[in-house]
Scaffold this active site. Sequence first.
Site, PDB file in Angstrom:
ATOM      1  N   ASP A   8     -17.650  60.445-114.629  1.00 20.92           N
ATOM      2  CA  ASP A   8     -18.056  60.095-113.302  1.00 20.92           C
ATOM      3  C   ASP A   8     -19.592  59.252-113.754  1.00 20.92           C
ATOM      4  OD1 ASP A   8     -16.534  62.375-112.492  1.00 20.92           O
ATOM      5  OD2 ASP A   8     -18.602  63.329-111.772  1.00 20.92           O
ATOM      6  N   ASP A 145     -10.485  67.785-101.735  1.00 19.66           N
ATOM      7  CA  ASP A 145     -11.871  68.244-101.889  1.00 19.66           C
ATOM      8  C   ASP A 145     -12.375  69.477-101.501  1.00 19.66           C
ATOM      9  OD1 ASP A 145     -12.300  66.632-105.304  1.00 19.66           O
ATOM     10  OD2 ASP A 145     -12.902  65.244-103.332  1.00 19.66           O
TER      11      ASP A 145
END
Length: 248
Positions: A8, A145
């Site tokens: 990330d 998500d």
Amino acid sequence: MKVIPSIDLLGGKVVRLFQGDYDKVTVYFDDPLLALDMIVSKGARHIHIVDLDGARKMPRNSKDQNDQNDEVRSTNFEMIKQMVERFGAVLDFQVGGGIRSIKDVERLLDIGVDKIVIGSLIFTDYVMYQEIIKHYGEKVVLALDVKEGKIKRNGWLIDTNFTIDELIASDKIGKVYALMSTDITVDGALTGPNLEMMRKLQRTHYRWIASGGVTSRKDLEALSQLGIYGAILGKSIFEGLIDQLSDM
């Protein structure tokens, strides 16, 4: 099953968020290339990169915030380009975060990215989503998500009021390469993946990638036994809990 390490990027650094909270950031590497060196040394053949700055981009009317955000996104893009140039021969790259147009997709594919990860767009601009799927569906991983049963978007910041089952039933997804599901409540918590959720999703006709909670090779084996196509893991690598990143 494909074992897919995750990096990330936030402000050009390798970080992890705890359960998607941008106020709970741990920085693991200032230089993402060093992180990839480590991941490749552990046998990885795939990499999942998330541009967190792009994922949480503000609405278009927030001009000052967008100008600053676009500058950071440009830094992240240049870093992703360097990563592909250096490791593209040994790693398959899938990249997501803030992809909102055909131009964004083609920009990444042109530098050698193998798969594009799209999430929020299916809710925020369905016409553009359809256009991308029409031209590049075989290159697209749709990221869903979930927190408390509902899909979140824009870096896990906004509720969509859709469940995964409702989205699948709507026939809006179309032909994509794979679907990726993250249980936000276990992401970064090192408590194990949501096996029950993935067991249910695996019964659908899609190819599934599981994300969130993977802590050990035992967790990977459990997902593999369900028939899951791939598993994404991040914090467990950087915390030294998993040393072997070869496919199952």
